[in-house]
Write an enzyme that holds these catalytic residues in place. Structure first.
Site, PDB file in Angstrom:
ATOM      1  N   LEU A  19      10.167 -33.327 135.668  1.00 32.68           N
ATOM      2  CA  LEU A  19      11.573 -33.582 135.972  1.00 32.68           C
ATOM      3  C   LEU A  19      11.724 -34.635 137.059  1.00 32.68           C
ATOM      4  O   LEU A  19      12.731 -35.311 137.142  1.00 32.68           O
ATOM      5  CB  LEU A  19      12.259 -32.296 136.433  1.00 32.68           C
ATOM      6  CG  LEU A  19      12.414 -31.177 135.402  1.00 32.68           C
ATOM      7  CD1 LEU A  19      12.907 -29.918 136.079  1.00 32.68           C
ATOM      8  CD2 LEU A  19      13.378 -31.602 134.319  1.00 32.68           C
ATOM      9  N   GLY A  20      10.720 -34.704 137.919  1.00 26.85           N
ATOM     10  CA  GLY A  20      10.834 -35.672 138.991  1.00 26.85           C
ATOM     11  C   GLY A  20       9.794 -35.436 140.056  1.00 26.85           C
ATOM     12  O   GLY A  20       8.906 -34.595 139.920  1.00 26.85           O
ATOM     13  N   LYS A  43       7.916 -26.309 140.990  1.00 30.48           N
ATOM     14  CA  LYS A  43       7.568 -27.355 141.947  1.00 30.48           C
ATOM     15  C   LYS A  43       6.123 -27.162 142.365  1.00 30.48           C
ATOM     16  O   LYS A  43       5.722 -26.073 142.759  1.00 30.48           O
ATOM     17  CB  LYS A  43       8.500 -27.229 143.159  1.00 30.48           C
ATOM     18  CG  LYS A  43       8.299 -28.304 144.167  1.00 30.48           C
ATOM     19  CD  LYS A  43       9.386 -28.221 145.213  1.00 30.48           C
ATOM     20  CE  LYS A  43      10.707 -28.710 144.682  1.00 30.48           C
ATOM     21  NZ  LYS A  43      11.381 -29.640 145.589  1.00 30.48           N
ATOM     22  N   GLY A  82       6.123 -32.889 146.194  1.00 30.19           N
ATOM     23  CA  GLY A  82       5.250 -32.850 145.027  1.00 30.19           C
ATOM     24  C   GLY A  82       6.076 -32.950 143.771  1.00 30.19           C
ATOM     25  O   GLY A  82       7.283 -33.158 143.818  1.00 30.19           O
ATOM     26  N   GLY A 101       9.461 -35.087 144.295  1.00 32.55           N
ATOM     27  CA  GLY A 101      10.187 -34.970 145.550  1.00 32.55           C
ATOM     28  C   GLY A 101       9.251 -35.209 146.713  1.00 32.55           C
ATOM     29  O   GLY A 101       8.096 -35.593 146.526  1.00 32.55           O
ATOM     30  N   GLY A 102       9.751 -34.978 147.907  1.00 33.51           N
ATOM     31  CA  GLY A 102       8.944 -35.158 149.093  1.00 33.51           C
ATOM     32  C   GLY A 102       7.758 -34.205 149.130  1.00 33.51           C
ATOM     33  O   GLY A 102       6.830 -34.384 149.896  1.00 33.51           O
ATOM     34  N   ASP A 136      16.945 -31.974 155.516  1.00 29.24           N
ATOM     35  CA  ASP A 136      16.743 -33.081 154.582  1.00 29.24           C
ATOM     36  C   ASP A 136      17.826 -33.085 153.504  1.00 29.24           C
ATOM     37  O   ASP A 136      17.542 -33.175 152.322  1.00 29.24           O
ATOM     38  CB  ASP A 136      15.348 -32.995 153.962  1.00 29.24           C
ATOM     39  CG  ASP A 136      14.907 -34.328 153.363  1.00 29.24           C
ATOM     40  OD1 ASP A 136      15.577 -35.349 153.641  1.00 29.24           O
ATOM     41  OD2 ASP A 136      13.915 -34.351 152.620  1.00 29.24           O
ATOM     42  N   VAL A 156       7.905 -31.924 140.164  1.00 33.53           N
ATOM     43  CA  VAL A 156       8.691 -30.813 139.645  1.00 33.53           C
ATOM     44  C   VAL A 156       8.660 -30.866 138.118  1.00 33.53           C
ATOM     45  O   VAL A 156       8.840 -31.927 137.531  1.00 33.53           O
ATOM     46  CB  VAL A 156      10.157 -30.906 140.122  1.00 33.53           C
ATOM     47  CG1 VAL A 156      10.933 -29.671 139.695  1.00 33.53           C
ATOM     48  CG2 VAL A 156      10.210 -31.079 141.618  1.00 33.53           C
TER      49      VAL A 156
END
Ligand SMILES: *[C@@H]1O[C@H](CO)[C@@H](O)[C@H](O)[C@H]1NC(C)=O
Ligand SMILES: *[C@@H]1O[C@H](CO)[C@@H](O)[C@H](O)[C@H]1NC(C)=O
Ligand SMILES: *[C@@H]1O[C@H](CO)[C@@H](O)[C@H](O)[C@H]1NC(C)=O
Ligand SMILES: *[C@@H]1O[C@H](CO)[C@@H](O)[C@H](O)[C@H]1NC(C)=O
Ligand SMILES: *[C@@H]1O[C@H](CO)[C@@H](O)[C@H](O)[C@H]1NC(C)=O
Ligand SMILES: *[C@@H]1O[C@H](CO)[C@@H](O)[C@H](O)[C@H]1NC(C)=O
Length: 552
Positions: A333-334, A355, A339, A336-337, A451, A341
């Site tokens: 899915l993407g 995640k 790791g 992030g900061g 964040d 997902v």
């Protein structure tokens, strides 16, 4: 002694006959017990707790009996929710409520509990839960033991009816529908069914919940009675009527297109496949369900997600690996900061976001457990729920609820730019504020997110926002942070006093919230220039602000 027996018998029989005839003629609160659950945590101050519980219960009862409501919630002092089936009379509803209260008191000082009867549902918790429809656990069902008299026919009609209810109910105002369907061979026999969601659910929450209860209740057929439930919904069917004919809902207007197949496709299928073919398809569907569903045992005292402070569910690494197709690129899915997902599908059909945190230090691993326990107990409609975790070597996996529409940044300046309406934008800003207020003030410890940024705001199927990654920022490894102090944040969104001096209060989140709100309104990124001549978003806003002062 001998002379006493007949008399006792007569009295008993007379009493039974009376109570039966009374019931048949007047009322049936449908207090057949289905399931209950008590949280494993007890209140610390019992006196206080019982006082509070009593006043919440009194408030609910007042709404049901005085205001004649069929669905009621109360926020004070304990969060509680009650729902009756709409076909009950008000007196029966009140009577079902009283039974539910006396049953739920068996949970003593448990800080959360619920109980479900045929006729009603009662739940209380110490944190708000009204939007929760499909928590990880808490689903189940019960079936009668006898098959219907014409099993095949009954099953066909019941599947069709339940399918219609599953489709229509989330579209009906109030989320309740009762309907019946004749068994084709004679006009007398029929199958009766209802579906209902809690009124505080979102339409998509209701739909997902009924999707799960539908597949569970399917497992009961061709038994003559079946019931299935989840935290936010209920389905029941029977060969015997359990609601009056004049209580049926006309579900036809709500069956239109939207279930996936277009009207045209349906028409084509309908044209090609005759009646017999349809029966075969339904049978095949049923067989498919039978083969695909894991046996779902219904346990007594099944904790229905009276989940308060229960800690996270621990998943096996293997299960998550197969749910995400071995963490395949296609399921990604993407990033992030923390790791990558991945999207996963659990065996019960629930979508999750997994995640994967890699290469974490020992310090992080130690902090991880207490942090995860803390955040897995955060339940709020504007915060992404952590469902559980798994641990393998240096990898840590966090399992979150899946958000159908992904992250907000895509809708502001990514591939979906410009699609959000002003109303949706307003709702997103408002929802974010509610989620943050909960983290800062309403949860029992103050959680500072650190964040907040538009890629951390996720959107559900109805474009309502949920904040992701809360409670994790302080676990960010030192070497990945932007400054040498343990600064966790993203440049552009971070409050100056935190970025430069490491000074951390919850106001840090409020600052970032303001930046995201500006992005939502302007559709611009805060940390890159739209064109080289203009300044950053904040500078531009500042100039406009100064300009407006000068004009005055
Ligand atoms: C909570 O209270 C019940 C009844 O008073 C007791 O049986 C149970 O063990 C208690 N649970 C905990 C975790 O203290
Ligand atoms: C709460 O209500 C129950 C049942 O009505 C009663 O037994 C109990 O004493 C009440 N507790 C308090 C603290 O008022
Ligand atoms: C409460 O629990 C007791 C024993 O644990 C049981 O005998 C009683 O029937 C229960 N009450 C209700 C209303 O279920
Ligand atoms: C009930 O129906 C199922 C499926 O059609 C069948 O396998 C089962 O043997 C039947 N049970 C009884 C008691 O007739
Ligand atoms: C429905 O029918 C019952 C009798 O079966 C009657 O008592 C009741 O008033 C009717 N309700 C409505 C809303 O018509
Ligand atoms: C409903 O659940 C089934 C599995 O039981 C799943 O395959 C399907 O995608 C779900 N449909 C929706 C609309 O969520």
């Amino acid at each position: 002694m001998g002379t006493c027996w007949p008399f006792k018998h007569i009295v008993l029989v007379a009493f039974l006959a009376l109570s039966v005839s009374f019931k048949a003629a007047n009322s049936d609160p449908q207090t057949k017990y289905i399931t209950h659950g008590c949280s494993t945590y007890n209140a610390t101050d019992m006196r206080d707790f019982f006082n509070n519980l009593n006043s919440s219960f009194a408030d609910l009862r007042n709404q049901i009996s005085q205001q004649k409501k069929y669905f009621a919630t109360t926020n004070h002092p304990v969060y509680a929710l009650f729902q009756c089936r709409n076909y009950l009379s008000n007196a029966d509803c009140v009577s079902c409520y009283d039974t539910a209260v006396s049953q739920i008191r068996n949970c003593s000082a448990a800080t959360g509990a619920r109980v479900l009867f045929d006729g009603c549902f009662l739940r209380y918790e110490s944190a708000i839960f009204y939007q929760e429809t499909t928590p990880q656990d808490g689903y189940g069902g019960i079936c009668s033991s006898k098959n219907a008299s014409q099993p095949t026919n009954f099953q066909t009609q019941a599947v069709a009816l339940l399918q219609d209810l599953k489709l229509a109910t989330p579209r009906i105002n109030g989320f309740f529908a009762a309907s019946k369907r004749q068994l084709s061979s004679n006009g007398k026999d029929a199958v009766y069914a209802v579906a209902q969601c809690i009124e505080t659910a979102s339409p998509s929450g209701c739909r997902d919940c009924l999707n799960i209860t539908y597949s569970n209740i399917n497992g009961c057929l061709p038994k003559e009675d079946g019931r299935a439930y989840h935290a936010g919904c209920f389905m029941r069917y029977s060969a015997t009527p359990f609601f009056a004919d004049n209580q049926t809902t006309n579900i036809n207007p709500f069956l239109g297109d939207g279930g996936g197949l277009s009207k045209k496709t349906k028409a084509i299928i309908g044209g090609v496949v005759g009646g017999a073919g349809l029966v075969l398809i339904l049978l095949a569907l049923f067989l498919w369900y039978q083969l695909n569903r894991k046996p779902k045992k219904v346990q007594k005292g099944d904790i229905l997600g009276a989940t308060e402070l229960q800690g996270p569910v621990v998943y096996s690494y293997r299960v998550l690996k197969s749910a995400t197709k071995d963490f395949s690129e296609e399921n990604k899915l993407g990033e992030g900061g923390f790791g990558e997902v991945y999207k996963g599908t659990l065996s019960n059909g629930i979508f999750v976001a997994v995640k994967k945190l890699s290469l974490i230090s020992d310090r992080v691993k130690a902090e991880f457990e207490s942090e995860v326990r803390l955040i897995s107990n955060v339940h709020h409609r504007n915060l992404v729920r952590l469902l559980g975790c798994a641990d393998k070597g240096a990898d840590l996996l966090l399992v979150y609820e899946y958000m159908a529409n992904g992250s907000l940044d895509r809708y502001l300046y990514g591939e979906k730019k410009g699609l959000l309406s002003w109303k949706q934008r307003f709702n997103i800003i408002f929802g974010m504020a509610r989620g943050l207020a909960y983290l800062h003030e309403q949860y029992h410890v103050c959680i500072i997110h650190r964040d907040i940024k538009s890629s951390n705001i996720l959107l559900d199927g109805d474009f309502l926002p949920k904040i992701a990654d809360f409670g994790l920022a302080k676990l960010l490894p030192d070497d990945r942070s932007h400054l040498s102090t343990r600064f966790a944040g993203t440049l552009g969104y971070t409050a100056p006093e935190y970025a430069t001096k490491g000074h951390l209060t919850e106001k840090v989140d409020t600052y970032s919230f303001g930046i995201v709100a500006l992005e939502i309104i302007s559709g611009m990124r805060c940390n890159t220039k739209v064109d080289p001549d203009s300044g950053y978003l904040l500078e531009q806003v500042y100039l406009i602000f100064l300009g407006s002062l000068l004009i005055r």
